[in-house]
Design a protein around this motif. Sequence first.
Motif, PDB file in Angstrom:
ATOM      1  N   VAL A 101       1.932   5.727 -13.054  1.00  0.00           N
ATOM      2  CA  VAL A 101       1.259   7.027 -13.021  1.00  0.00           C
ATOM      3  C   VAL A 101       1.354   7.646 -14.400  1.00  0.00           C
ATOM      4  O   VAL A 101       2.441   7.721 -14.982  1.00  0.00           O
ATOM      5  CB  VAL A 101       1.910   7.979 -11.985  1.00  0.00           C
ATOM      6  CG1 VAL A 101       1.256   9.360 -12.054  1.00  0.00           C
ATOM      7  CG2 VAL A 101       1.799   7.402 -10.580  1.00  0.00           C
ATOM      8  N   ASP A 102       0.206   8.076 -14.949  1.00  0.00           N
ATOM      9  CA  ASP A 102       0.233   8.803 -16.215  1.00  0.00           C
ATOM     10  C   ASP A 102      -0.260  10.220 -15.986  1.00  0.00           C
ATOM     11  O   ASP A 102      -1.048  10.475 -15.068  1.00  0.00           O
ATOM     12  CB  ASP A 102      -0.591   8.093 -17.295  1.00  0.00           C
ATOM     13  CG  ASP A 102      -2.064   7.968 -16.945  1.00  0.00           C
ATOM     14  OD1 ASP A 102      -2.774   8.990 -17.014  1.00  0.00           O
ATOM     15  OD2 ASP A 102      -2.514   6.860 -16.612  1.00  0.00           O
ATOM     16  N   GLU A 103       0.218  11.141 -16.809  1.00  0.00           N
ATOM     17  CA  GLU A 103      -0.127  12.564 -16.691  1.00  0.00           C
ATOM     18  C   GLU A 103      -0.612  13.089 -18.027  1.00  0.00           C
ATOM     19  O   GLU A 103       0.042  12.900 -19.058  1.00  0.00           O
ATOM     20  CB  GLU A 103       1.070  13.372 -16.215  1.00  0.00           C
ATOM     21  CG  GLU A 103       0.776  14.857 -16.030  1.00  0.00           C
ATOM     22  CD  GLU A 103       1.939  15.618 -15.425  1.00  0.00           C
ATOM     23  OE1 GLU A 103       1.827  16.848 -15.273  1.00  0.00           O
ATOM     24  OE2 GLU A 103       2.965  14.987 -15.116  1.00  0.00           O
ATOM     25  N   VAL A 104      -1.779  13.731 -18.019  1.00  0.00           N
ATOM     26  CA  VAL A 104      -2.368  14.279 -19.246  1.00  0.00           C
ATOM     27  C   VAL A 104      -1.492  15.407 -19.778  1.00  0.00           C
ATOM     28  O   VAL A 104      -1.120  16.326 -19.036  1.00  0.00           O
ATOM     29  CB  VAL A 104      -3.802  14.785 -18.995  1.00  0.00           C
ATOM     30  CG1 VAL A 104      -4.373  15.444 -20.244  1.00  0.00           C
ATOM     31  CG2 VAL A 104      -4.701  13.634 -18.545  1.00  0.00           C
ATOM     32  N   GLN A 105      -1.174  15.341 -21.071  1.00  0.00           N
ATOM     33  CA  GLN A 105      -0.263  16.299 -21.693  1.00  0.00           C
ATOM     34  C   GLN A 105      -0.958  17.265 -22.642  1.00  0.00           C
ATOM     35  O   GLN A 105      -0.361  18.258 -23.053  1.00  0.00           O
ATOM     36  CB  GLN A 105       0.834  15.544 -22.470  1.00  0.00           C
ATOM     37  CG  GLN A 105       1.612  14.543 -21.638  1.00  0.00           C
ATOM     38  CD  GLN A 105       2.510  15.219 -20.639  1.00  0.00           C
ATOM     39  OE1 GLN A 105       3.219  16.163 -20.970  1.00  0.00           O
ATOM     40  NE2 GLN A 105       2.505  14.738 -19.402  1.00  0.00           N
ATOM     41  N   SER A 106      -2.203  16.986 -23.028  1.00  0.00           N
ATOM     42  CA  SER A 106      -2.883  17.853 -23.991  1.00  0.00           C
ATOM     43  C   SER A 106      -4.364  17.919 -23.686  1.00  0.00           C
ATOM     44  O   SER A 106      -4.905  17.073 -22.961  1.00  0.00           O
ATOM     45  CB  SER A 106      -2.672  17.325 -25.418  1.00  0.00           C
ATOM     46  OG  SER A 106      -3.237  16.026 -25.565  1.00  0.00           O
ATOM     47  N   GLY A 107      -5.026  18.927 -24.246  1.00  0.00           N
ATOM     48  CA  GLY A 107      -6.446  19.097 -24.033  1.00  0.00           C
ATOM     49  C   GLY A 107      -6.739  19.974 -22.828  1.00  0.00           C
ATOM     50  O   GLY A 107      -5.870  20.666 -22.301  1.00  0.00           O
ATOM     51  N   GLY A 108      -7.978  19.932 -22.372  1.00  0.00           N
ATOM     52  CA  GLY A 108      -8.398  20.793 -21.281  1.00  0.00           C
ATOM     53  C   GLY A 108      -8.025  20.298 -19.902  1.00  0.00           C
ATOM     54  O   GLY A 108      -8.279  20.976 -18.912  1.00  0.00           O
ATOM     55  N   ASP A 109      -7.425  19.114 -19.815  1.00  0.00           N
ATOM     56  CA  ASP A 109      -7.106  18.529 -18.509  1.00  0.00           C
ATOM     57  C   ASP A 109      -5.608  18.338 -18.307  1.00  0.00           C
ATOM     58  O   ASP A 109      -5.175  17.393 -17.640  1.00  0.00           O
ATOM     59  CB  ASP A 109      -7.821  17.189 -18.350  1.00  0.00           C
ATOM     60  CG  ASP A 109      -9.316  17.348 -18.397  1.00  0.00           C
ATOM     61  OD1 ASP A 109      -9.821  18.238 -17.701  1.00  0.00           O
ATOM     62  OD2 ASP A 109      -9.986  16.606 -19.135  1.00  0.00           O
ATOM     63  N   ILE A 110      -4.800  19.208 -18.882  1.00  0.00           N
ATOM     64  CA  ILE A 110      -3.351  19.111 -18.722  1.00  0.00           C
ATOM     65  C   ILE A 110      -2.999  19.141 -17.240  1.00  0.00           C
ATOM     66  O   ILE A 110      -3.475  19.991 -16.492  1.00  0.00           O
ATOM     67  CB  ILE A 110      -2.643  20.264 -19.458  1.00  0.00           C
ATOM     68  CG1 ILE A 110      -2.837  20.125 -20.974  1.00  0.00           C
ATOM     69  CG2 ILE A 110      -1.149  20.290 -19.125  1.00  0.00           C
ATOM     70  CD1 ILE A 110      -2.244  21.262 -21.772  1.00  0.00           C
ATOM     71  N   GLY A 111      -2.151  18.206 -16.829  1.00  0.00           N
ATOM     72  CA  GLY A 111      -1.737  18.138 -15.437  1.00  0.00           C
ATOM     73  C   GLY A 111      -2.493  17.108 -14.620  1.00  0.00           C
ATOM     74  O   GLY A 111      -2.067  16.753 -13.521  1.00  0.00           O
ATOM     75  N   LEU A 112      -3.622  16.606 -15.141  1.00  0.00           N
ATOM     76  CA  LEU A 112      -4.361  15.561 -14.446  1.00  0.00           C
ATOM     77  C   LEU A 112      -3.492  14.308 -14.372  1.00  0.00           C
ATOM     78  O   LEU A 112      -2.942  13.856 -15.370  1.00  0.00           O
ATOM     79  CB  LEU A 112      -5.661  15.250 -15.183  1.00  0.00           C
ATOM     80  CG  LEU A 112      -6.523  14.124 -14.581  1.00  0.00           C
ATOM     81  CD1 LEU A 112      -7.161  14.586 -13.272  1.00  0.00           C
ATOM     82  CD2 LEU A 112      -7.575  13.669 -15.567  1.00  0.00           C
TER      83      LEU A 112
END
Length: 297
Positions: A245-256
């Motif tokens: 599982v990876d989690e977005v850390q930057s940009g407009g989709d943080i938390g995805l």
Amino acid sequence: GGGGGGGGGGGYSGGGSWGGGSKGNGYYYGTSSYNSSSGDGDGEIPMAVVIVVAVLALFGILYCVLSQNKKGNDPGFEAAVNEERDRKRSSYTATAHKSTPQTRCGIELKCLNDSITITSIDPNGRFANSGLEVGMTIKTINNVPVATFSAAEATEIIKLAVGQVTIVATGSRSTEVVNPPFETYSGTFDMSYVDRGKQFRGHVILELKNNQRGGYTVTGTTSDADGSAVIIEGLVTYGGDAWWVDEVQSGGDIGLKVLTTGKFDWSTNNFQGAWRSNTGESGRYSSFQAANVSKTF
């Protein structure tokens, strides 16, 4: 404003814009402005203002819905992740019979990563073909929890037992690969995937480390149309079956969050699999090939 039956003034600022990326990401709402004025002084709200307010209210509702979806409200996502987690936590019970304390069971234990782990099973021993496998973690022996025991203490329980010896263990039941093909594995992968009819490309950096329990822990980063993400958990078996599982850390989709499942071919350094986001979107990887790989043995 004005006096003596003169006119009044009014204004409203709002407006918006929409944007989006891939893998089921969210949307954003920006700003623009609108101004209107009326000098009739009769207290009526201009129709243009009514229309703008109604449109903005609708946009606000849509924004709230999409923002919630961006955070991840797909109940099936966590269920899918838990299913992958359970693959390595499945519990197995095996029983053998000892007529005397001197009867050997043919099972060897070691303490690896703070767990009592099976490191050898005699093919002619009492636990041969019992369902236990090398790499499994022992939880109890004859109903005695051994999580805080040393390997010698756990082995002593087996040695002193007479009659029935019951072992409960957790781990992956797979005889496909017993021995690790390598100790560590690191590589940069070029990958592509399709999301809602559009093709996207990205890069994945993976670091695998032997956990001494039948597989590899997974760490690394991903970079694609959703932004930069960090792998927060996962497992790869010695045979190549994988999930992370990876989690977005930057940009407009943080938390995805995105769950990846599939299988590695160690001989070609290729991965074939699928992805699923916590917003409900899913798809398959069109390609996932290592550009460079480093292994230690």
